[in-house]
Motif scaffolding. Structure first.
Motif, PDB file in Angstrom:
ATOM      1  N   MET A   3      72.027 -24.968  92.547  1.00 44.82           N
ATOM      2  CA  MET A   3      72.220 -26.247  91.876  1.00 44.82           C
ATOM      3  C   MET A   3      71.129 -26.417  90.829  1.00 44.82           C
ATOM      4  N   HIS A   4      71.486 -26.919  89.670  1.00 45.07           N
ATOM      5  CA  HIS A   4      70.503 -27.149  88.631  1.00 45.07           C
ATOM      6  C   HIS A   4      70.107 -28.616  88.548  1.00 45.07           C
ATOM      7  N   ASN A   5      70.947 -29.482  89.014  1.00 44.78           N
ATOM      8  CA  ASN A   5      70.660 -30.905  89.038  1.00 44.78           C
ATOM      9  C   ASN A   5      71.034 -31.425  90.416  1.00 44.78           C
ATOM     10  N   ALA A   6      70.302 -32.390  90.844  1.00 46.33           N
ATOM     11  CA  ALA A   6      70.597 -33.002  92.137  1.00 46.33           C
ATOM     12  C   ALA A   6      70.386 -34.501  92.010  1.00 46.33           C
ATOM     13  N   ALA A   7      71.150 -35.231  92.762  1.00 44.65           N
ATOM     14  CA  ALA A   7      70.989 -36.681  92.766  1.00 44.65           C
ATOM     15  C   ALA A   7      69.646 -37.027  93.389  1.00 44.65           C
ATOM     16  N   ARG A   8      68.958 -37.963  92.767  1.00 49.37           N
ATOM     17  CA  ARG A   8      67.711 -38.462  93.340  1.00 49.37           C
ATOM     18  C   ARG A   8      68.049 -39.629  94.252  1.00 49.37           C
ATOM     19  N   PRO A   9      67.459 -39.670  95.431  1.00 53.36           N
ATOM     20  CA  PRO A   9      67.701 -40.826  96.296  1.00 53.36           C
ATOM     21  C   PRO A   9      67.347 -42.134  95.597  1.00 53.36           C
ATOM     22  N   GLY A  10      66.251 -42.127  94.864  1.00 52.40           N
ATOM     23  CA  GLY A  10      65.826 -43.332  94.164  1.00 52.40           C
ATOM     24  C   GLY A  10      66.816 -43.799  93.121  1.00 52.40           C
ATOM     25  N   GLU A  11      67.473 -42.849  92.488  1.00 53.48           N
ATOM     26  CA  GLU A  11      68.479 -43.202  91.485  1.00 53.48           C
ATOM     27  C   GLU A  11      69.659 -43.901  92.143  1.00 53.48           C
ATOM     28  N   MET A  12      70.037 -43.429  93.311  1.00 53.00           N
ATOM     29  CA  MET A  12      71.144 -44.069  94.038  1.00 53.00           C
ATOM     30  C   MET A  12      70.752 -45.477  94.482  1.00 53.00           C
ATOM     31  N   VAL A  13      69.522 -45.630  94.944  1.00 48.81           N
ATOM     32  CA  VAL A  13      69.035 -46.952  95.352  1.00 48.81           C
ATOM     33  C   VAL A  13      69.013 -47.882  94.140  1.00 48.81           C
ATOM     34  N   LYS A  14      68.494 -47.395  93.026  1.00 50.19           N
ATOM     35  CA  LYS A  14      68.424 -48.200  91.802  1.00 50.19           C
ATOM     36  C   LYS A  14      69.816 -48.650  91.364  1.00 50.19           C
ATOM     37  N   VAL A  33      59.744 -52.914 103.073  1.00 49.58           N
ATOM     38  CA  VAL A  33      58.625 -52.188 102.460  1.00 49.58           C
ATOM     39  C   VAL A  33      58.098 -53.023 101.304  1.00 49.58           C
ATOM     40  N   SER A  34      56.956 -52.621 100.779  1.00 47.37           N
ATOM     41  CA  SER A  34      56.407 -53.331  99.637  1.00 47.37           C
ATOM     42  C   SER A  34      57.235 -53.044  98.387  1.00 47.37           C
ATOM     43  N   ARG A  35      57.110 -53.929  97.420  1.00 54.26           N
ATOM     44  CA  ARG A  35      57.803 -53.727  96.153  1.00 54.26           C
ATOM     45  C   ARG A  35      57.341 -52.418  95.529  1.00 54.26           C
ATOM     46  N   GLN A  36      56.048 -52.122  95.622  1.00 57.23           N
ATOM     47  CA  GLN A  36      55.515 -50.894  95.038  1.00 57.23           C
ATOM     48  C   GLN A  36      56.110 -49.653  95.690  1.00 57.23           C
ATOM     49  N   THR A  37      56.277 -49.680  97.003  1.00 57.72           N
ATOM     50  CA  THR A  37      56.869 -48.539  97.707  1.00 57.72           C
ATOM     51  C   THR A  37      58.292 -48.294  97.235  1.00 57.72           C
ATOM     52  N   LEU A  38      59.077 -49.358  97.124  1.00 60.88           N
ATOM     53  CA  LEU A  38      60.453 -49.189  96.665  1.00 60.88           C
ATOM     54  C   LEU A  38      60.479 -48.769  95.201  1.00 60.88           C
ATOM     55  N   ASN A  39      59.586 -49.312  94.407  1.00 63.87           N
ATOM     56  CA  ASN A  39      59.491 -48.927  93.001  1.00 63.87           C
ATOM     57  C   ASN A  39      59.154 -47.434  92.869  1.00 63.87           C
ATOM     58  N   ASN A  40      58.245 -46.941  93.712  1.00 61.15           N
ATOM     59  CA  ASN A  40      57.910 -45.512  93.698  1.00 61.15           C
ATOM     60  C   ASN A  40      59.131 -44.661  94.025  1.00 61.15           C
ATOM     61  N   LEU A  41      59.928 -45.115  94.974  1.00 59.39           N
ATOM     62  CA  LEU A  41      61.150 -44.394  95.328  1.00 59.39           C
ATOM     63  C   LEU A  41      62.125 -44.389  94.152  1.00 59.39           C
ATOM     64  N   ILE A  42      62.330 -45.547  93.561  1.00 58.06           N
ATOM     65  CA  ILE A  42      63.270 -45.670  92.447  1.00 58.06           C
ATOM     66  C   ILE A  42      62.847 -44.791  91.274  1.00 58.06           C
ATOM     67  N   ASN A  43      61.556 -44.735  91.012  1.00 56.12           N
ATOM     68  CA  ASN A  43      61.047 -43.970  89.869  1.00 56.12           C
ATOM     69  C   ASN A  43      60.647 -42.548  90.226  1.00 56.12           C
ATOM     70  N   GLN A  44      60.929 -42.138  91.459  1.00 58.58           N
ATOM     71  CA  GLN A  44      60.658 -40.771  91.947  1.00 58.58           C
ATOM     72  C   GLN A  44      59.220 -40.353  91.657  1.00 58.58           C
ATOM     73  N   GLU A  45      58.294 -41.269  91.930  1.00 54.82           N
ATOM     74  CA  GLU A  45      56.888 -40.960  91.707  1.00 54.82           C
ATOM     75  C   GLU A  45      56.307 -40.133  92.838  1.00 54.82           C
ATOM     76  N   SER A  46      57.034 -40.025  93.912  1.00 55.25           N
ATOM     77  CA  SER A  46      56.625 -39.162  95.015  1.00 55.25           C
ATOM     78  C   SER A  46      57.854 -38.917  95.882  1.00 55.25           C
ATOM     79  N   SER A  47      57.725 -37.982  96.800  1.00 55.70           N
ATOM     80  CA  SER A  47      58.816 -37.739  97.755  1.00 55.70           C
ATOM     81  C   SER A  47      58.761 -38.846  98.792  1.00 55.70           C
TER      82      SER A  47
END
Length: 97
Positions: A3-14, A33-47
């Motif tokens: 696979m060359h592209n995969a769905a990001r969990p954060g993108e689905m949440v967003k 969770v905190s707003r920052q934690t969810l924001n990190n998920l949405i922006n894929q700033e970490s796993s």
């Protein structure tokens, strides 16, 4: 075939948050969770999809927790593979010349 592209969990949440027309802050409260934690998920700033987060996402957004974990693992593997290709291209399986 790789696979060359995969769905990001954060993108689905967003996308879900946007479709429901709720704020990230309100969604974070629902997820527990905190707003920052969810924001990190949405922006894929970490796993960000740990087993605990996967259970939270399952409860709030649907989908099985193991699917959220799999999605994160596939996304991570694709991006790690891209980064380390230059390192691993000359490596040979153990027992080969």
């Amino acid at each position: 075939m790789r696979m060359h592209n995969a769905a990001r969990p954060g993108e689905m949440v967003k996308n879900t948050i946007e479709a429901l027309e709720v704020t990230v802050t309100d969604a974070a409260k629902h997820v527990g969770v905190s707003r920052q934690t969810l924001n990190n998920l949405i922006n894929q700033e970490s796993s960000c999809v740990s087993p605990e987060m996967a259970l939270r996402l399952e409860a709030v957004f649907g989908g099985a927790a193991d699917n959220w974990l799999r999605m994160q693992a596939v996304y991570d593997a694709i991006h790690v593979r891209r980064r380390v290709h230059n390192i691993t291209r000359d490596l040979k399986p153990l027992g080969t010349a």
